[in-house]
Design a protein around this motif. Structure first.
Motif, PDB file in Angstrom:
ATOM      1  N   ALA A 133       0.846  -1.205   0.000  1.00  0.00           N
ATOM      2  CA  ALA A 133       0.000   0.000   0.000  1.00  0.00           C
ATOM      3  C   ALA A 133       0.877   1.248   0.000  1.00  0.00           C
ATOM      4  CB  ALA A 133      -0.947  -0.004   1.190  1.00  0.00           C
ATOM      5  N   GLY A 134       1.789   1.319   0.953  1.00  0.00           N
ATOM      6  CA  GLY A 134       2.874   2.291   0.906  1.00  0.00           C
ATOM      7  C   GLY A 134       2.554   3.738   1.183  1.00  0.00           C
ATOM      8  N   GLN A 135       1.372   4.007   1.779  1.00  0.00           N
ATOM      9  CA  GLN A 135       0.987   5.401   2.011  1.00  0.00           C
ATOM     10  C   GLN A 135       0.903   5.756   3.494  1.00  0.00           C
ATOM     11  OE1 GLN A 135       0.589   7.597  -0.607  1.00  0.00           O
ATOM     12  NE2 GLN A 135       1.356   5.847  -1.796  1.00  0.00           N
ATOM     13  N   GLY A 136       1.451   4.903   4.362  1.00  0.00           N
ATOM     14  CA  GLY A 136       1.297   5.147   5.788  1.00  0.00           C
ATOM     15  C   GLY A 136      -0.125   4.848   6.219  1.00  0.00           C
ATOM     16  N   GLY A 137      -0.463   5.248   7.448  1.00  0.00           N
ATOM     17  CA  GLY A 137      -1.827   5.005   7.900  1.00  0.00           C
ATOM     18  C   GLY A 137      -1.942   4.913   9.396  1.00  0.00           C
ATOM     19  N   SER A 138      -2.924   4.142   9.838  1.00  0.00           N
ATOM     20  CA  SER A 138      -3.233   4.041  11.256  1.00  0.00           C
ATOM     21  C   SER A 138      -3.580   2.605  11.614  1.00  0.00           C
ATOM     22  CB  SER A 138      -4.417   4.956  11.605  1.00  0.00           C
ATOM     23  OG  SER A 138      -4.904   4.687  12.906  1.00  0.00           O
ATOM     24  N   ILE A 139      -3.023   2.144  12.730  1.00  0.00           N
ATOM     25  CA  ILE A 139      -3.386   0.841  13.284  1.00  0.00           C
ATOM     26  C   ILE A 139      -3.954   1.076  14.680  1.00  0.00           C
ATOM     27  CG2 ILE A 139      -2.568  -1.414  14.053  1.00  0.00           C
ATOM     28  CD1 ILE A 139      -0.361  -1.241  11.952  1.00  0.00           C
ATOM     29  N   THR A 140      -5.124   0.513  14.936  1.00  0.00           N
ATOM     30  CA  THR A 140      -5.710   0.569  16.269  1.00  0.00           C
ATOM     31  C   THR A 140      -5.876  -0.843  16.789  1.00  0.00           C
ATOM     32  OG1 THR A 140      -6.927   2.599  15.732  1.00  0.00           O
ATOM     33  CG2 THR A 140      -7.633   1.371  17.679  1.00  0.00           C
ATOM     34  N   SER A 175       7.709   2.307  14.392  1.00  0.00           N
ATOM     35  CA  SER A 175       7.174   2.950  13.199  1.00  0.00           C
ATOM     36  C   SER A 175       7.696   4.375  13.059  1.00  0.00           C
ATOM     37  CB  SER A 175       5.639   2.961  13.250  1.00  0.00           C
ATOM     38  OG  SER A 175       5.089   3.661  12.155  1.00  0.00           O
ATOM     39  N   GLY A 176       7.726   5.103  14.167  1.00  0.00           N
ATOM     40  CA  GLY A 176       8.236   6.468  14.122  1.00  0.00           C
ATOM     41  C   GLY A 176       9.715   6.533  13.818  1.00  0.00           C
ATOM     42  N   LYS A 177      10.490   5.700  14.513  1.00  0.00           N
ATOM     43  CA  LYS A 177      11.943   5.713  14.324  1.00  0.00           C
ATOM     44  C   LYS A 177      12.356   5.331  12.907  1.00  0.00           C
ATOM     45  CE  LYS A 177      13.645   6.682  18.474  1.00  0.00           C
ATOM     46  NZ  LYS A 177      14.572   7.828  18.703  1.00  0.00           N
ATOM     47  N   LEU A 178      11.597   4.428  12.300  1.00  0.00           N
ATOM     48  CA  LEU A 178      11.954   3.928  10.975  1.00  0.00           C
ATOM     49  C   LEU A 178      11.238   4.668   9.849  1.00  0.00           C
ATOM     50  CD1 LEU A 178      11.999   0.121  11.856  1.00  0.00           C
ATOM     51  CD2 LEU A 178      13.976   1.617  11.451  1.00  0.00           C
ATOM     52  N   GLY A 179      10.455   5.692  10.191  1.00  0.00           N
ATOM     53  CA  GLY A 179       9.811   6.513   9.170  1.00  0.00           C
ATOM     54  C   GLY A 179       8.714   5.815   8.396  1.00  0.00           C
ATOM     55  N   TYR A 180       7.986   4.926   9.057  1.00  0.00           N
ATOM     56  CA  TYR A 180       6.930   4.189   8.361  1.00  0.00           C
ATOM     57  C   TYR A 180       5.707   5.057   8.039  1.00  0.00           C
ATOM     58  CZ  TYR A 180       9.244  -0.286   9.541  1.00  0.00           C
ATOM     59  OH  TYR A 180      10.116  -1.331   9.660  1.00  0.00           O
ATOM     60  N   GLY A 181       5.505   6.109   8.823  1.00  0.00           N
ATOM     61  CA  GLY A 181       4.320   6.932   8.597  1.00  0.00           C
ATOM     62  C   GLY A 181       3.033   6.272   9.060  1.00  0.00           C
ATOM     63  N   VAL A 182       3.139   5.339  10.001  1.00  0.00           N
ATOM     64  CA  VAL A 182       1.978   4.619  10.518  1.00  0.00           C
ATOM     65  C   VAL A 182       1.837   4.920  12.007  1.00  0.00           C
ATOM     66  CG1 VAL A 182       0.858   2.375  10.852  1.00  0.00           C
ATOM     67  CG2 VAL A 182       2.344   2.756   8.851  1.00  0.00           C
ATOM     68  N   ARG A 183       0.695   5.466  12.381  1.00  0.00           N
ATOM     69  CA  ARG A 183       0.404   5.681  13.793  1.00  0.00           C
ATOM     70  C   ARG A 183      -0.179   4.397  14.380  1.00  0.00           C
ATOM     71  NH1 ARG A 183      -3.530   8.318  14.778  1.00  0.00           N
ATOM     72  NH2 ARG A 183      -4.517   8.478  12.732  1.00  0.00           N
ATOM     73  N   VAL A 184       0.235   4.074  15.619  1.00  0.00           N
ATOM     74  CA  VAL A 184      -0.241   2.851  16.270  1.00  0.00           C
ATOM     75  C   VAL A 184      -0.769   3.208  17.654  1.00  0.00           C
ATOM     76  CG1 VAL A 184       0.285   0.482  16.938  1.00  0.00           C
ATOM     77  CG2 VAL A 184       1.566   1.552  15.058  1.00  0.00           C
ATOM     78  N   ASN A 185      -2.035   2.932  17.883  1.00  0.00           N
ATOM     79  CA  ASN A 185      -2.679   3.219  19.162  1.00  0.00           C
ATOM     80  C   ASN A 185      -3.527   2.031  19.584  1.00  0.00           C
ATOM     81  OD1 ASN A 185      -2.008   6.211  19.557  1.00  0.00           O
ATOM     82  ND2 ASN A 185      -2.912   6.232  17.508  1.00  0.00           N
ATOM     83  N   CYS A 186      -4.033   2.097  20.812  1.00  0.00           N
ATOM     84  CA  CYS A 186      -4.978   1.078  21.244  1.00  0.00           C
ATOM     85  C   CYS A 186      -6.094   1.721  22.052  1.00  0.00           C
ATOM     86  CB  CYS A 186      -4.308  -0.035  22.043  1.00  0.00           C
ATOM     87  SG  CYS A 186      -3.681   0.411  23.682  1.00  0.00           S
ATOM     88  N   ILE A 187      -7.202   1.013  22.143  1.00  0.00           N
ATOM     89  CA  ILE A 187      -8.290   1.447  23.009  1.00  0.00           C
ATOM     90  C   ILE A 187      -8.507   0.403  24.091  1.00  0.00           C
ATOM     91  CG2 ILE A 187      -9.424   2.773  21.182  1.00  0.00           C
ATOM     92  CD1 ILE A 187     -11.563   0.525  21.070  1.00  0.00           C
ATOM     93  N   TYR A 188      -9.028   0.865  25.231  1.00  0.00           N
ATOM     94  CA  TYR A 188      -9.383  -0.027  26.335  1.00  0.00           C
ATOM     95  C   TYR A 188     -10.899  -0.008  26.498  1.00  0.00           C
ATOM     96  CZ  TYR A 188      -4.586   1.341  27.667  1.00  0.00           C
ATOM     97  OH  TYR A 188      -3.249   1.637  27.674  1.00  0.00           O
ATOM     98  N   PRO A 189     -11.627  -0.874  25.815  1.00  0.00           N
ATOM     99  CA  PRO A 189     -13.087  -0.881  25.978  1.00  0.00           C
ATOM    100  C   PRO A 189     -13.497  -1.327  27.378  1.00  0.00           C
ATOM    101  CG  PRO A 189     -12.434  -2.006  23.962  1.00  0.00           C
ATOM    102  CD  PRO A 189     -11.200  -1.810  24.773  1.00  0.00           C
ATOM    103  N   GLY A 190     -14.552  -0.713  27.887  1.00  0.00           N
ATOM    104  CA  GLY A 190     -15.195  -1.224  29.083  1.00  0.00           C
ATOM    105  C   GLY A 190     -16.107  -2.381  28.709  1.00  0.00           C
ATOM    106  N   LEU A 191     -16.841  -2.901  29.689  1.00  0.00           N
ATOM    107  CA  LEU A 191     -17.744  -4.011  29.422  1.00  0.00           C
ATOM    108  C   LEU A 191     -18.901  -3.547  28.541  1.00  0.00           C
ATOM    109  CD1 LEU A 191     -18.387  -7.004  30.049  1.00  0.00           C
ATOM    110  CD2 LEU A 191     -19.851  -6.184  31.900  1.00  0.00           C
ATOM    111  N   VAL A 192     -19.130  -4.285  27.462  1.00  0.00           N
ATOM    112  CA  VAL A 192     -20.201  -3.988  26.506  1.00  0.00           C
ATOM    113  C   VAL A 192     -21.109  -5.217  26.443  1.00  0.00           C
ATOM    114  CG1 VAL A 192     -20.724  -3.400  24.115  1.00  0.00           C
ATOM    115  CG2 VAL A 192     -18.645  -2.505  25.185  1.00  0.00           C
ATOM    116  N   PRO A 193     -22.432  -5.028  26.412  1.00  0.00           N
ATOM    117  CA  PRO A 193     -23.334  -6.181  26.417  1.00  0.00           C
ATOM    118  C   PRO A 193     -23.440  -6.884  25.065  1.00  0.00           C
ATOM    119  CG  PRO A 193     -24.601  -4.149  26.395  1.00  0.00           C
ATOM    120  CD  PRO A 193     -23.162  -3.752  26.568  1.00  0.00           C
ATOM    121  N   THR A 194     -22.298  -7.277  24.515  1.00  0.00           N
ATOM    122  CA  THR A 194     -22.254  -8.141  23.339  1.00  0.00           C
ATOM    123  C   THR A 194     -22.341  -9.590  23.825  1.00  0.00           C
ATOM    124  OG1 THR A 194     -19.857  -8.214  23.471  1.00  0.00           O
ATOM    125  CG2 THR A 194     -20.821  -6.507  22.067  1.00  0.00           C
TER     126      THR A 194
END
Length: 263
Positions: A133-140, A175-194
């Protein structure tokens, strides 16, 4: 979250056939992204159809390296790129520590830690300069409030979700150090009634930790300053935000979406 525009973005959501993943895929699509649902469950094909024309489904066992490679390649080919990856696939098997099964531990380690690691591997490879793909992006990555609190019956699950947090931060740094252009984050969901959330309430009651599933849910609400369980759209909105340019200077972060439970 209709105020964020993801038009032209290409997204891959693991565990997208149902539950939180289905909601995240729908929210990304509503914001304008084209979405590939990846899941071991064939129901994901219908979920993709429900999103409308242009979206797709690919069968993916997140614990399989070669399967990840082919799923990402198929996503890039069919969608015309990859800008957003949501590592949502996960499993929870409730047990007291004194009764834990080694096989159940291996299953959770495989899906929750190995699966996330392989997603990071192949997502970064595809999005970085020179990648398919080569355009950077976002991973969650999807962790859990279980990574930040001590809730009985889910020790191993909690440990795997703590690992997701650490994987997120190291991947963001690399990713930052190597210039990938990809942001990497995470979320902490609470309890969901799934289905998973309801199963947890039933399981901890069956273990004798709470007098009933309703009491277990009540205990969670009591620990939550917002005074309610989470909803799928709460988690989906957070993913849309982190995937967007509104979060362009956010990486290596863990975003609690738990109504304050884990503070």
């Amino acid at each position: 979250m209709t105020s964020i525009d993801l038009t032209g973005r290409k997204a891959l959501v693991t565990g997208g056939a149902q539950g939180l993943g289905e909601g995240m895929a729908a929210a990304l699509a509503a914001a304008g992204a084209t979405v590939m649902i990846a899941d071991i469950q064939d129901e994901g094909e219908q979920t993709a159809k429900n999103l409308g024309d242009g979206h797709g489904f690919v069968r993916l066992d997140v614990t399989d390296d070669a399967n990840w490679e082919s799923a990402v390649a198929e996503t890039v080919e069919r969608l015309g790129g990859l800008d957003i990856l949501v590592n949502n696939a996960g499993i929870e098997i409730t047990s007291l520590i004194t009764e834990v099964s080694a096989d159940d531990v291996r299953k959770m380690l495989g899906v929750n830690i190995l699966g996330t690691t392989l997603g990071l591997k192949h997502g970064l490879r595809a999005m970085r300069p020179g990648g398919a793909a080569g355009q950077g992006g976002s991973i969650t990555n999807v962790a859990s409030v279980a990574a930040t609190i001590a809730f009985p019956g889910i020790a191993v699950y909690s440990a795997t979700k703590s690992a997701v947090d650490r994987l997120t931060r190291v991947a963001a740094m690399e990713s930052g150090k190597l210039g990938y252009g990809v942001r990497v984050n995470c979320i902490y969901p609470g309890l969901v009634p799934t289905a998973m959330g309801a199963g947890l309430a039933n399981d901890v009651a069956a273990l004798g930790l709470f007098p009933s599933p309703e009491a277990a849910v009540g205990a969670v609400i009591e620990l939550t300053p917002s005074g309610r369980l989470g909803q799928v759209d709460d988690m989906a909105d957070a993913v849309v935000f982190l995937s967007s340019d509104a979060a362009k200077f956010i990486t290596g972060a863990g975003l609690p979406v738990d109504g304050g439970m884990g503070m």
